[in-house]
Structure formats: C-alpha cells, structure tokens
Design an enzyme around this catalytic site. Structure first.
Site, PDB file in Angstrom:
ATOM      1  CG  HIS A 200      -2.137  -1.003   0.673  1.00  0.00           C
ATOM      2  ND1 HIS A 200      -2.075  -2.338   0.960  1.00  0.00           N
ATOM      3  CD2 HIS A 200      -3.209  -0.830  -0.141  1.00  0.00           C
ATOM      4  CE1 HIS A 200      -3.106  -2.932   0.370  1.00  0.00           C
ATOM      5  NE2 HIS A 200      -3.804  -2.045  -0.297  1.00  0.00           N
ATOM      6  NE  ARG A 307      -6.345  -0.320  -2.755  1.00  0.00           N
ATOM      7  CZ  ARG A 307      -5.799  -0.163  -3.970  1.00  0.00           C
ATOM      8  NH1 ARG A 307      -5.741   1.032  -4.517  1.00  0.00           N
ATOM      9  NH2 ARG A 307      -5.312  -1.197  -4.636  1.00  0.00           N
ATOM     10  NE  ARG A 343     -10.879  -2.663  -0.922  1.00  0.00           N
ATOM     11  CZ  ARG A 343      -9.598  -2.781  -1.246  1.00  0.00           C
ATOM     12  NH1 ARG A 343      -9.226  -3.593  -2.215  1.00  0.00           N
ATOM     13  NH2 ARG A 343      -8.690  -2.066  -0.620  1.00  0.00           N
ATOM     14  CD  GLU A 440      -9.230  -8.986  -3.382  1.00  0.00           C
ATOM     15  OE1 GLU A 440      -8.307  -8.272  -3.775  1.00  0.00           O
ATOM     16  OE2 GLU A 440     -10.049  -8.616  -2.529  1.00  0.00           O
ATOM     17  CG  ASN A 463      -2.544  -5.035  -6.390  1.00  0.00           C
ATOM     18  OD1 ASN A 463      -2.027  -5.033  -7.502  1.00  0.00           O
ATOM     19  ND2 ASN A 463      -3.136  -3.981  -5.876  1.00  0.00           N
ATOM     20  CG  ASP A 464      -5.023  -9.092  -2.095  1.00  0.00           C
ATOM     21  OD1 ASP A 464      -4.013  -9.359  -1.411  1.00  0.00           O
ATOM     22  OD2 ASP A 464      -5.779  -8.146  -1.847  1.00  0.00           O
ATOM     23  NE  ARG A 474      -0.899  -6.347  -1.798  1.00  0.00           N
ATOM     24  CZ  ARG A 474      -2.094  -5.813  -2.002  1.00  0.00           C
ATOM     25  NH1 ARG A 474      -3.187  -6.542  -1.887  1.00  0.00           N
ATOM     26  NH2 ARG A 474      -2.221  -4.553  -2.337  1.00  0.00           N
ATOM     27  CB  CYS A 511      -9.480  -2.421  -9.558  1.00  0.00           C
ATOM     28  SG  CYS A 511      -9.777  -3.737  -8.379  1.00  0.00           S
TER      29      CYS A 511
HETATM   30  C1  PEP Z   1      -5.971  -5.880  -5.341  1.00  0.00           C
HETATM   31  O1  PEP Z   1      -5.807  -6.740  -4.490  1.00  0.00           O
HETATM   32  O2  PEP Z   1      -5.549  -5.990  -6.518  1.00  0.00           O
HETATM   33  C2  PEP Z   1      -6.704  -4.639  -5.029  1.00  0.00           C
HETATM   34  C3  PEP Z   1      -7.121  -3.845  -5.979  1.00  0.00           C
HETATM   35  O3  PEP Z   1      -6.918  -4.301  -3.758  1.00  0.00           O
HETATM   36  P1  PEP Z   1      -5.784  -3.987  -2.671  1.00  0.00           P
HETATM   37  O4  PEP Z   1      -4.508  -3.682  -3.424  1.00  0.00           O
HETATM   38  O5  PEP Z   1      -6.253  -2.834  -1.875  1.00  0.00           O
HETATM   39  O6  PEP Z   1      -5.711  -5.248  -1.896  1.00  0.00           O
HETATM   40 MG    MG Z   2      -6.971  -6.775  -2.717  1.00  0.00          MG
END
Ligand code: PEP
Ligand code: MG
Length: 597
Positions: A200, A307, A343, A440, A463-464, A474, A511
């Site tokens: 983040h 977020r 979200r 995810e 990302n997840d 991550r 996203c």
């Molecule tokens: C993701 O996991 O790709 C996502 C968009 O949410 P975050 O990065 O906040 O987990």
């Molecule tokens: Mg995520």
C-alpha cells in the site's frame, strides 16, 4: 538524557526497490506507532518566543493530565502502583530535555511540534540501542510522553504555522491507519523498510505522484526525524546525511529533470478506443482526499475502487455512520455520473496493525476483508447504511473484498437488503446500490461462474490474486522476485474470471496494479478485459498504449502466453512480440526486464 543535536553524521547509502519514480531532497519524518500529525514549519525570529511558550504550555497540560491519571490510579490500585507515572512526570520536568527543545526551536526556527518530534525521536533511538531489556522498554514511556505533548500542542495551532514544509516519510511499513492520520499532501516522498510493488505504500505514493522506495531493510532504524535525506528512485537509492557535494549534485539533477519533464496529458473522456475500434473504460482508484483532484485532472471515467479502509485513522476506533456518510457522499460527487465503487473495509492482512483487529499468526489468511466485516456485523451494518444513504447523493456501488465463494456474497447481500429495509422504515433517503465481488483468491476464481450469477459485477484485484495464486507475500521484499504478475497461472485465473463475467453478462473491472502498467494492460486486453481502474496519474500512459494497439493482435499474444509454462517464458514473448509489433509504444525499459540467470 542529553541528546547532541549538532553532531554531523557520515553519509550513508541504502539500495531498495523503486515503486514510484522521482528524486527529492528532504527531511526525515519518522513514523512509528501512534505518530502524530507533525510537519516542519519555518517560523520568523519574532515568533520564536511565542513558539517556546506554546511548548511550555503543552508540557504543563501534559503534566496536568498525568497527575490526574496518577491520582486516579492511586485511588483504584493503591499508592504503590501509581509510582509508574512518576517516570513520565520526571521526563516532563527534565530541564535538559526542555532546554534542548527550546534550543532547537531557537536555532532551527522550527515549530514546537517539529522540535519535540526531532528531539524525542533522537532520545528514543538512544534507548532503542540500549542492551538492557528493562531500560530499552522504557522507550515506550518516552513515546507516551512525546505523544502527550504533541497532542496538547495540536489543540491550538497559530496562523503563522500554516505554511508547513514538506517531509520524507520514513517507516518500517505504512499501514492505512497511519496513512489516514498523516497529511500526505505535505509528503515529498515515502520510503519503507518492508514492501513490494503492490504494497500500500507503493500504491499510495503512485496515487500522490511522489517518489517512493521500499525494501530498504534497516533504514528506519538509522534515520531520525529531521535528518537530511535524498530519495532517488530513478537509481534505486536512498542517501542519509548526504554530504554537501552529494546535495549539490542532487540539486543539479532535480533542476535538469524538472525542466525536461513532459507535460501531463490533457484530461480525456476516460474511454480509450483501440486501433480496431474496441472501447475500453479507464476508471480511478482512490484512497485519500489528496488524490481526489487527479480523478478529473486525468479524465477518469468515475471511481472504480475507493479503498474505504483509509478512512480509519484512529486505531481501534470505527467512524460513525454520519462521518462515513459524509465521506461517501463526497466520493459520489467527485465521481460524477459514472459513479464510484466503494469497497467495504478491507481490514486485516497487511492493511491494519493490531490496533483494529487482534494480531494473528497468519494475517493474510486470517480474519481479513469480508471475513472481518461478517464477523463484526455492527461495523458492516454501519458502513452499509452510510453507503446506501450516500447513494441518494450520487451513483455508488458496493464491492465485497476477498470473497471466497458464493456464501460470503449471499451473507453480505442479506445484510445489505436488511439495512435498506430499515432505512426505508426510518424514512431516510437512500439510493440504488449494485453489489459486486472482488475476485482475488483462488477459490473465487474456481467458482467465478457461480459467483457471477449472484452479483452485479466483478472487480479483479490482481495484487491479491498474484499474492494468493503464487503464495507470495505482496509486502515482503525478500520474495519480490517470485511476485510475477505475468505468471501463466495468474493469466489463466484472469482469463477464467473474465470469461465467467462475459457469460453472465456482467462487467468486470480490473483494478489491481497490473491495470496501471501499459504492457500488462495490453496483455489484459488480449485476455478480454475492457474495463480498468487505476491510479489516476497512470491514465495518460495507459491511454497512449491502448489507443495504439489492435485488440486482435493483443489477443493472439495473450493466447500464446497462456500456453507457456513459466513466467520467464511469458515475459520473453511479451518483450519480443511487443517490440516487434509496437516499437513506437514500447521500449525495453517499459517491458518486463529479463531476469538474470
Ligand atoms: C488488489 O488486491 O488488486 C486490489 C485492488 O486491492 P488492494 O490492493 O487494496 O488489496
Ligand atoms: Mg486486494
């Protein structure tokens, strides 16, 4: 307890992973547990005495509070237990310490908050290095005292402190709760010991358009608030206590880069059309008010991902329905007619410290996201009510983070429906809200066809998805080499999810950070994606790449990638085919780097 403030330490360098580009010289603002909102401000000579008085008044206020607590403790627990507050009181009365803070205000013409933070941090670092366990733990007393004085100072902020200077945030890791408390509009750069491309810290820095580096190992331990620091994420280097010569070189480079910086693209419509006429929607991901201006500046087609957990600044404290309502109404207004997707709180995992939820052995697999919301039903119901009410002010949708399968969705939908009925019974204004699922985790990918039948849309959180498909943390820089967004298993999961959405005729918004990277975005189009949400400042470069490609060519490259067995093979294909097909849009630097054997 004396802390030397004039000693000149040696220049030291750290290498790390650059996650947001830029080069800056600044002063360290070190963030640790309970850090208060503190920035340096330059004060005029004539204001020095007033500033010193503010400091003394704050100390008196803190002393008063501590004495009250001590008396209360003596009544409840007996005199023997109340003595523990004496250490803190003595610290507040320490003449040498207060002289140092006064000197700092005087010599550096600093605001009282900054002087308390700089001197307090230096004292803390002395304690952190002490070998004796008991004495080392006294560091938390110092933290408490600093916090108390800063709290008292924040009560009254004179007008002459309004022009705050910018700082370089240095932290072990930045949690959303810490981010929400800081005023990142005044941050010049962010550097953290831990983290990866999709942590983040990285996402926020890119959103704010400021340089960031992660994976700096032990930088935080050596940096003190107020130290001069250079962050050069072009070179992947951080320099602490730079020499005069290093500073001069850096200044020259900053000047040169500023003069040759390209002008940002004019705002567009948020719809990009490929050379063969395929329309692709580009929405914005946002976390903080400081990023809001980017939504219209870069012409995003609404907000694809808000977020919401970044609203929660205070550890352990949830926001009231009213405060949340105001925040979501603001987001709805900002998003305009294309609307915003809020979200639900994605807490847990790497997103909150032990302040909001109990610490867990394995937080990424623990009570995170929708699981946290379903377990803490009051929190969920309050948030849902606030969103439904705010939807009366503008178009808002809800997305459920990290659902594992249909049952998570159905449970959340029941609660959403119940809250809507209650609001209607109470006669409160409400608006229509569609409900989507974040895909995810592997179980959601494998059951995507079933989930697609019960939701209004999908959001693909790459990302997840990469983290959970490849079992790679991550935010752990030690395994960053295994975090491969173009791994065939990831591409297969994305393809399967997009197909499920297409068959159910629901939208699927991609996203995760893959969407903001032009080369990855092209692969995603090849896999069938037509709806993206990203850091607003990435919109111009993704627009440029996507408008220059033929989606059929992208599809043929993606099909070839899906047949590969390893991430190396996919990356090789992407490098070769992209350079051959679109040399005007891609250079070796904008494509995945060849991994050294
Ligand atoms: C993701 O996991 O790709 C996502 C968009 O949410 P975050 O990065 O906040 O987990
Ligand atoms: Mg995520």
């Amino acid at each position: 307890m004396v802390v030397e403030i004039t000693a000149k330490p040696e220049e030291r360098r750290w290498q790390g992973l650059s996650v947001s580009e830029g080069l800056v010289i600044g002063r360290v603002l070190r963030i640790h547990r309970g850090t208060k909102h503190v920035y340096p401000a330059h004060i005029e000579v004539g204001d020095v005495a007033k500033e010193i008085k503010r400091f003394h008044d704050a100390v008196e206020q803190a002393k008063g509070q501590l004495l009250t607590i001590k008396e209360r403790a003596a009544k409840r627990l007996g005199q023997d237990h109340a003595y523990i507050f004496d250490a803190n009181l003595l610290m507040l009365e320490d003449r040498k310490l207060s002289d140092e803070i006064e000197d700092y205000i005087n010599i550096k013409r600093a605001n009282a908050e900054w002087a308390v933070k700089v001197i307090g941090d230096r004292l803390l670092s002395v304690y952190a290095e002490i070998k004796d366990d008991y004495l080392r733990e006294r560091g938390s007393d110092i933290e408490d005292v600093i916090h108390r004085v800063l709290e008292a100072l924040s009560g009254e902020r004179p007008a002459y402190l309004d022009s705050v200077e910018e700082a370089v945030i240095v932290s072990e890791d930045l949690l959303p709760s810490a981010v929400a408390e800081l005023d990142l509009g005044h941050a010049r750069a962010i550097v953290t010991d831990a983290g990866g491309w999709t942590s983040h810290t990285a996402i926020i820095a890119r959103g704010l358009g400021i340089p960031a580096m992660v994976g700096l190992e032990d930088l935080c331990q050596h940096a003190r608030t107020g130290d001069v620091i250079i962050v050069d994420s072009y070179k992947g280097e951080v320099v602490l206590h730079p020499s005069v010569a290093t500073i001069e070189r850096c200044r020259a480079e900053v000047a040169q880069r500023t003069s040759s910086r390209p002008v940002p693209a004019a705002s567009g419509t948020g719809i990009v059309v490929t050379s063969d006429g395929l329309q692709i929607r580009l929405r914005a991901n946002v976390e903080l008010p400081a990023e809001f201006a980017g939504v219209s500046r870069y012409g995003a087609s609404g907000i694809g991902l808000y977020r919401s957990e970044f609203l929660l600044a205070q550890p352990g404290v949830m926001l009231s329905e009213e405060k949340q309502y105001r925040a979501y109404a603001e987001v709805a207004e900002l998003a305009g007619r294309n609307g915003a997707v809020v979200r639900l709180f994605d807490l847990g995992g790497d997103k909150s410290g032990d302040a909001v939820i109990d610490s867990e052995r394995n937080p990424a697999l623990g009570l995170r996201a929708i699981r946290f919301c379903l377990r803490h039903e009051t929190v969920l119901r309050t948030q849902v009510r606030a969103i439904i009410r705010a939807a009366a002010k503008g178009r808002l949708d809800i997305v459920l983070p990290m659902v594992a399968d249909v049952s998570d969705v159905l449970r959340a939908q029941t609660i959403i429906a119940e809250e809507r009925t209650k609001l209607e019974t109470e006669g409160k204004d409400s608006g229509p809200v569609r409900v989507g699922a974040m895909i995810e985790v592997p179980s959601a990918v494998f059951t995507a066809e079933k989930i697609a039948r019960v939701v209004d849309f999908f959001e693909l959180g790459t990302n997840d998805l990469v983290q959970y498909i490849l079992a790679v943390d991550r935010s752990n820089d030690k395994v960053a080499d295994w975090f491969r967004s173009l791994h065939p298993a990831v591409l297969e999961s994305i393809s399967k999810t997009l197909n499920a959405a297409r068959e159910a005729a629901i939208p699927a918004i991609v996203c995760g950070e893959m969407a903001s990277t032009p080369a990855y975005a092209v692969v995603l189009v090849g896999l069938g994606a037509t709806d993206f949400s990203m850091t607003p400042s990435s919109i111009p470069r993704v627009t440029r790449a996507l408008s220059g490609i033929d989606s059929q060519d992208a599809a043929s490259i993606a099909a070839e990638c899906l047949r590969c067995s390893t991430a190396d093979e996919v990356e090789e294909i992407v490098r070769e085919r992209f350079l051959a097909q679109w040399p005007q849009f891609f250079t070796p630097k904008t494509l995945p780097l060849q991994k050294s054997q």
